[in-house]
Every structure is written in C-alpha cells, then in structure tokens.
Design a protein around this motif. Sequence first.
Motif, PDB file in Angstrom:
ATOM      1  N   ARG A  36      28.693  21.240   0.790  1.00  0.00           N
ATOM      2  CA  ARG A  36      27.132  21.160   1.199  1.00  0.00           C
ATOM      3  C   ARG A  36      26.764  22.126   2.054  1.00  0.00           C
ATOM      4  O   ARG A  36      27.559  22.716   2.977  1.00  0.00           O
ATOM      5  CB  ARG A  36      26.766  19.828   1.881  1.00  0.00           C
ATOM      6  CG  ARG A  36      27.412  18.636   1.083  1.00  0.00           C
ATOM      7  CD  ARG A  36      26.597  18.473  -0.134  1.00  0.00           C
ATOM      8  NE  ARG A  36      27.182  17.395  -0.975  1.00  0.00           N
ATOM      9  CZ  ARG A  36      26.525  16.922  -1.989  1.00  0.00           C
ATOM     10  NH1 ARG A  36      25.545  17.421  -2.584  1.00  0.00           N
ATOM     11  NH2 ARG A  36      27.181  15.827  -2.874  1.00  0.00           N
ATOM     12  N   HIS A  37      25.473  22.678   1.974  1.00  0.00           N
ATOM     13  CA  HIS A  37      25.249  23.576   2.870  1.00  0.00           C
ATOM     14  C   HIS A  37      23.922  23.083   3.692  1.00  0.00           C
ATOM     15  O   HIS A  37      23.076  22.549   3.104  1.00  0.00           O
ATOM     16  CB  HIS A  37      24.615  24.952   2.051  1.00  0.00           C
ATOM     17  CG  HIS A  37      26.044  25.634   1.543  1.00  0.00           C
ATOM     18  ND1 HIS A  37      26.980  26.109   2.133  1.00  0.00           N
ATOM     19  CD2 HIS A  37      26.372  25.314   0.127  1.00  0.00           C
ATOM     20  CE1 HIS A  37      27.880  26.394   1.087  1.00  0.00           C
ATOM     21  NE2 HIS A  37      27.478  25.851   0.032  1.00  0.00           N
ATOM     22  N   ALA A  38      23.777  23.603   4.736  1.00  0.00           N
ATOM     23  CA  ALA A  38      22.425  23.059   5.612  1.00  0.00           C
ATOM     24  C   ALA A  38      22.205  24.492   6.593  1.00  0.00           C
ATOM     25  O   ALA A  38      22.816  25.212   6.941  1.00  0.00           O
ATOM     26  CB  ALA A  38      22.641  22.020   6.278  1.00  0.00           C
ATOM     27  N   VAL A  39      20.739  24.252   7.127  1.00  0.00           N
ATOM     28  CA  VAL A  39      20.332  25.152   8.029  1.00  0.00           C
ATOM     29  C   VAL A  39      20.262  24.410   9.387  1.00  0.00           C
ATOM     30  O   VAL A  39      19.338  23.472   9.386  1.00  0.00           O
ATOM     31  CB  VAL A  39      18.975  25.975   7.699  1.00  0.00           C
ATOM     32  CG1 VAL A  39      18.632  26.878   8.912  1.00  0.00           C
ATOM     33  CG2 VAL A  39      19.193  26.678   6.446  1.00  0.00           C
ATOM     34  N   ARG A  40      21.026  24.745  10.532  1.00  0.00           N
ATOM     35  CA  ARG A  40      20.836  23.801  11.771  1.00  0.00           C
ATOM     36  C   ARG A  40      20.241  24.815  12.798  1.00  0.00           C
ATOM     37  O   ARG A  40      21.123  25.818  13.142  1.00  0.00           O
ATOM     38  CB  ARG A  40      22.149  23.171  12.005  1.00  0.00           C
ATOM     39  CG  ARG A  40      22.891  22.345  10.965  1.00  0.00           C
ATOM     40  CD  ARG A  40      23.167  21.104  11.416  1.00  0.00           C
ATOM     41  NE  ARG A  40      23.236  20.056  10.303  1.00  0.00           N
ATOM     42  CZ  ARG A  40      24.297  19.737   9.772  1.00  0.00           C
ATOM     43  NH1 ARG A  40      25.683  20.263  10.457  1.00  0.00           N
ATOM     44  NH2 ARG A  40      24.509  18.887   8.702  1.00  0.00           N
ATOM     45  N   GLY A  41      19.224  24.648  13.058  1.00  0.00           N
ATOM     46  CA  GLY A  41      18.684  25.369  14.187  1.00  0.00           C
ATOM     47  C   GLY A  41      18.342  26.751  13.456  1.00  0.00           C
ATOM     48  O   GLY A  41      17.337  26.700  12.217  1.00  0.00           O
ATOM     49  N   LYS A  42      18.803  28.059  13.566  1.00  0.00           N
ATOM     50  CA  LYS A  42      18.417  29.414  13.103  1.00  0.00           C
ATOM     51  C   LYS A  42      19.976  29.563  12.521  1.00  0.00           C
ATOM     52  O   LYS A  42      19.798  30.811  12.003  1.00  0.00           O
ATOM     53  CB  LYS A  42      18.235  30.356  14.062  1.00  0.00           C
ATOM     54  CG  LYS A  42      16.571  30.159  14.496  1.00  0.00           C
ATOM     55  CD  LYS A  42      16.257  31.064  15.349  1.00  0.00           C
ATOM     56  CE  LYS A  42      14.975  30.994  15.962  1.00  0.00           C
ATOM     57  NZ  LYS A  42      14.570  32.020  16.653  1.00  0.00           N
TER      58      LYS A  42
END
Length: 151
Positions: A19-25
């Motif tokens: 799975r992929h996500a953007v956390r903050g920048k």
Amino acid sequence: MQVLKFTIPITPVAQKRARHAVRGKHACAYKHKDQRSAEQVLNTFLKDFQPTQPLTGPLVLGVRAFLPIPKSKPKKFKAAAQAGEIRPIVKPDMDNVLKHIKDCMSQMRYWGDDKQVVEYLPGTGKYYSDQPRWEIELRPWVPDMKPLEEA
C-alpha cells in the motif's frame, strides 16, 4: 545440509500488493494489516521448522499449496478436485503464493536472501484438498551430472 520437508496446516494465501500513502509531505509504502496478520500466522508455524543457522549456497524449493475445494461446486467437481484431476485456476495466482512463502521464510531466516532459491522442485503448484495446507520442501541445489545431449 539435510532436506527440510514439512507441512503447515493453514489455508495458503498470496502476497498482497504494498500500500502507498502520503504522510505529511513524504510518500511511504506499507503492508496491509491483513498481510501482516497472515505473515504472523505463517511465521508462527515456520518457527517450528526453522534451521539453527540460515542456509547458504544455492537452494531448491518445493511448494505445494492445497486450497480448499469450493463448497458451491457440484459433487462431481469436488470428487475430481480431490482426486487431483482438476487444479485451481482461480486466485491467488501462483507467483504471489510463492512470494508470500518466500518472504516469510526470509523473515524467519531460513536463508540469507531468497535470491538463493535457484530452482523449484517438480510438483510445485496449486492443488485442491479437503484439508487446506502448505507442503514445503527445501534442499541444496546439486549440479546435474548428466552431460547435455547433442542435437
């Protein structure tokens, strides 16, 4: 090295995609919670057969994944599946099944790296059974002493 051969009495599952996500920048990749759970269960069983030291050199792996026979199928199908006349052509696909078992065996330090697996044993594949399970065999690779026949 001796041959490791054992059975794990759980239903085989496949490796799930990361799975992929953007956390903050920042972008990050992580495992789905179902994947982590499946790995923990499989690793619990693998621990019982774990070698004392990681295996070295080229290895040959045999994996027979016995999937449950679908309950919705007619009796004729079930009998043929149990007899080995019908093989699963449904998900999970064999590549992901192998990926899952190899990743778990790497985590449990069966070998230094799964790149050591240079060949699969004949019979490696998906099968149907009333008793879902993994059948695993791991042995050292031995060079074929037979010369290649000339054409």
